[in-house]
Design a protein around this motif. Structure first.
Motif, PDB file in Angstrom:
ATOM      1  N   LEU A 313      38.966  28.790  51.171  1.00 44.77           N
ATOM      2  CA  LEU A 313      39.835  29.535  50.268  1.00 44.77           C
ATOM      3  C   LEU A 313      41.148  29.876  50.956  1.00 44.77           C
ATOM      4  N   GLU A 314      42.249  29.713  50.237  1.00 45.95           N
ATOM      5  CA  GLU A 314      43.548  30.164  50.723  1.00 45.95           C
ATOM      6  C   GLU A 314      43.655  31.651  50.394  1.00 45.95           C
ATOM      7  N   ILE A 315      43.187  32.471  51.316  1.00 51.79           N
ATOM      8  CA  ILE A 315      42.853  33.860  51.046  1.00 51.79           C
ATOM      9  C   ILE A 315      44.022  34.704  50.559  1.00 51.79           C
ATOM     10  N   PHE A 316      45.241  34.337  50.872  1.00 50.72           N
ATOM     11  CA  PHE A 316      46.374  35.160  50.477  1.00 50.72           C
ATOM     12  C   PHE A 316      46.911  34.813  49.092  1.00 50.72           C
ATOM     13  N   THR A 317      46.161  34.036  48.329  1.00 55.91           N
ATOM     14  CA  THR A 317      46.541  33.719  46.949  1.00 55.91           C
ATOM     15  C   THR A 317      45.640  34.479  45.984  1.00 55.91           C
ATOM     16  N   PRO A 318      46.174  34.905  44.845  1.00 61.84           N
ATOM     17  CA  PRO A 318      45.350  35.614  43.860  1.00 61.84           C
ATOM     18  C   PRO A 318      44.146  34.796  43.391  1.00 61.84           C
ATOM     19  N   ALA A 319      44.322  33.491  43.243  1.00 59.51           N
ATOM     20  CA  ALA A 319      43.220  32.653  42.770  1.00 59.51           C
ATOM     21  C   ALA A 319      42.042  32.682  43.738  1.00 59.51           C
ATOM     22  N   ALA A 320      42.338  32.617  45.039  1.00 61.07           N
ATOM     23  CA  ALA A 320      41.274  32.659  46.042  1.00 61.07           C
ATOM     24  C   ALA A 320      40.582  34.014  46.049  1.00 61.07           C
ATOM     25  N   ARG A 321      41.358  35.081  45.914  1.00 53.90           N
ATOM     26  CA  ARG A 321      40.758  36.414  45.877  1.00 53.90           C
ATOM     27  C   ARG A 321      39.838  36.556  44.666  1.00 53.90           C
ATOM     28  N   ARG A 322      40.251  36.006  43.530  1.00 54.77           N
ATOM     29  CA  ARG A 322      39.388  36.064  42.346  1.00 54.77           C
ATOM     30  C   ARG A 322      38.104  35.289  42.566  1.00 54.77           C
ATOM     31  N   GLU A 323      38.202  34.125  43.211  1.00 55.44           N
ATOM     32  CA  GLU A 323      36.994  33.329  43.463  1.00 55.44           C
ATOM     33  C   GLU A 323      36.045  34.062  44.391  1.00 55.44           C
ATOM     34  N   LEU A 324      36.599  34.694  45.433  1.00 50.90           N
ATOM     35  CA  LEU A 324      35.754  35.475  46.339  1.00 50.90           C
ATOM     36  C   LEU A 324      35.132  36.656  45.604  1.00 50.90           C
ATOM     37  N   ASP A 325      35.911  37.294  44.750  1.00 48.36           N
ATOM     38  CA  ASP A 325      35.391  38.413  43.955  1.00 48.36           C
ATOM     39  C   ASP A 325      34.195  37.972  43.116  1.00 48.36           C
ATOM     40  N   THR A 326      34.310  36.797  42.507  1.00 47.42           N
ATOM     41  CA  THR A 326      33.215  36.277  41.679  1.00 47.42           C
ATOM     42  C   THR A 326      31.944  36.068  42.521  1.00 47.42           C
ATOM     43  N   MET A 327      32.106  35.506  43.720  1.00 44.16           N
ATOM     44  CA  MET A 327      30.956  35.271  44.591  1.00 44.16           C
ATOM     45  C   MET A 327      30.245  36.575  44.952  1.00 44.16           C
ATOM     46  N   VAL A 328      31.038  37.549  45.381  1.00 44.15           N
ATOM     47  CA  VAL A 328      30.449  38.806  45.855  1.00 44.15           C
ATOM     48  C   VAL A 328      29.845  39.591  44.697  1.00 44.15           C
ATOM     49  N   ARG A 329      30.533  39.594  43.571  1.00 44.30           N
ATOM     50  CA  ARG A 329      29.996  40.301  42.406  1.00 44.30           C
ATOM     51  C   ARG A 329      28.668  39.698  41.978  1.00 44.30           C
ATOM     52  N   SER A 330      28.586  38.385  42.004  1.00 43.24           N
ATOM     53  CA  SER A 330      27.342  37.710  41.643  1.00 43.24           C
ATOM     54  C   SER A 330      26.204  38.105  42.584  1.00 43.24           C
ATOM     55  N   LEU A 331      26.505  38.181  43.883  1.00 42.38           N
ATOM     56  CA  LEU A 331      25.487  38.617  44.846  1.00 42.38           C
ATOM     57  C   LEU A 331      24.990  40.014  44.520  1.00 42.38           C
ATOM     58  N   ALA A 332      25.920  40.921  44.250  1.00 44.41           N
ATOM     59  CA  ALA A 332      25.541  42.302  43.952  1.00 44.41           C
ATOM     60  C   ALA A 332      24.674  42.377  42.705  1.00 44.41           C
ATOM     61  N   GLU A 333      25.024  41.599  41.703  1.00 49.63           N
ATOM     62  CA  GLU A 333      24.254  41.625  40.457  1.00 49.63           C
ATOM     63  C   GLU A 333      22.872  41.017  40.652  1.00 49.63           C
TER      64      GLU A 333
END
Length: 378
Positions: A313-333
């Motif tokens: 992931l190109e971490i400093f882009t909004p798209a990458a942050r959203r993708e990481l958010d999706t991964m972590v949120r899925s884990l929590a759920e």
């Protein structure tokens, strides 16, 4: 205690399976010696090195204390029947008087430091599944931090660049909306940055050490370690309490980070670095890996990209942050947690409202902005 390599494991490891699994009832009666006391007692016996101790725990598990609760000749006979190494039999036959009492004192000293000794029956399931995984852990802080997930490992080089530190901060801030536990190694650089940001955002930490629990290394992390424990985290190690650090031990503790983590995020490093070992351990265990890239990043992202299931992931882009958010949120759920992506916004709003001269127009403008966001999502 002898130098050891806790990564040893698998079908070709002479430690694993060196002693057949023992039935506790075969030792008969005798006093009950708790596992933590037995572990500390045997670890202090001359001639009982890591491999012998590892083999004993592998054979007797939580019932290790049975060997100390019966007459020496009974314990020796039991070991001989299992064709234990001669040196081990001799060590057990000549146990010094007061051994158990001193081990009790040692355990009390650890307890006063809020250190717990976990035996095989108390280890997290994700670590028990590992080939060559730990057979005990010394844990300072709350042991529940090792079992209440999800756990996300955030790892990287000690020689972190400013961009790497910013990348670690971006990762932790993204995760901070959800009830995750950050796993790392409490080393300088990326590890310390991830732990520190997790504390700032109220996330729990687990740090695996490459040395004994009584040792603070590097010294600069002492205050951070205390804060992590104050916030309900844990510091864990499979090394004996006063065992000094060695380079190979830091490599091997990386397998525990990769094993406990349900997602490994490799922030910064080189393909030949210690962080690369964590990536390879994760691949071996089937743990998803995310590598971060930006202009000037090292060659670690290429290693991640070549890893089965690896994602860069190109971490400093909004798209990458959203993708990481999706991964972590899925884990929590998946762990049954209710999630809210705007948790941090709500916290900040509460803080701002407490120190602002709020007017009705301010709240109406906020309401309009929220409505605009809702319309954009339709």
């Amino acid at each position: 205690m002898a130098e050891h390599d806790p990564s040893s494991g698998g079908e070709n490891d002479p430690v694993q399976g060196a002693l057949p699994l023992a039935g506790a009832s075969e030792l008969g009666g005798g006093r009950e010696v708790p596992f933590p006391v037995a572990l500390l007692a045997f670890s202090s016996v001359s001639g009982v090195g890591y491999r012998a101790l590892h083999s004993l725990v592998g054979a007797y598990g939580n019932d290790l204390g049975r060997l100390l609760g019966v007459a020496p000749e009974v314990a020796v006979g039991h070991l001989r029947a299992r064709k234990a190494p001669k040196a081990l039999v001799e060590a057990v036959s000549g146990l010094p008087p007061g051994l158990v009492e001193r081990a009790h004192e040692h355990l009390g000293q650890l307890g006063r430091k809020n250190v717990h000794v976990l035996g095989p029956g108390e280890l997290p399931a994700r670590l028990l599944r590992l080939p060559g995984g730990p057979r005990w852990l010394f844990v300072q802080g709350d042991p529940a931090a090792l079992v209440q997930g999800p756990h996300v490992a955030v790892v990287g080089t000690r020689d972190a660049s400013p961009a790497g530190i910013d990348a670690a901060a971006a990762v932790v801030r993204t995760m901070a909306a959800y009830p995750v536990t950050v796993v790392s190694g409490l080393a300088n650089g990326i590890d310390a940055a991830a732990h520190a940001r997790a504390v700032e955002f109220g996330l729990r930490n687990v740090a695996f050490l490459g040395h004994g629990i009584n040792i603070v290394f590097p010294a600069e992390t002492a205050q951070l370690r205390e804060r992590m424990l104050e916030y309900g985290g844990a510091v864990a190690t499979e090394y004996l309490p006063d065992e000094r650090y060695r380079r190979q031990q830091f490599v091997q503790r990386n397998r525990l980070q990769a094993g406990l983590g349900e997602l490994v995020i490799a922030v910064e490093g080189q393909a030949s670095s210690g962080t690369a070992h964590t990536v390879r351990f994760a691949a071996q265990y089937g743990t998803p890996v995310v590598g971060l890239s930006w202009r000037g990043a090292g060659d670690l992202p290429r290693l991640v990209a070549d890893t089965s299931g690896g994602r860069v992931l190109e971490i400093f882009t909004p798209a990458a942050r959203r993708e990481l958010d999706t991964m972590v949120r899925s884990l929590a759920e998946r762990h049954g947690h209710a999630t809210d992506a705007l948790t941090l916004v709500q916290r900040q709003l509460t803080r701002e409202a407490a120190c602002r001269d709020l007017r009705q127009d301010d709240l109406l403008q906020l309401q309009e902005k929220i409505q605009q966001l809702l319309n954009e999502r339709r």
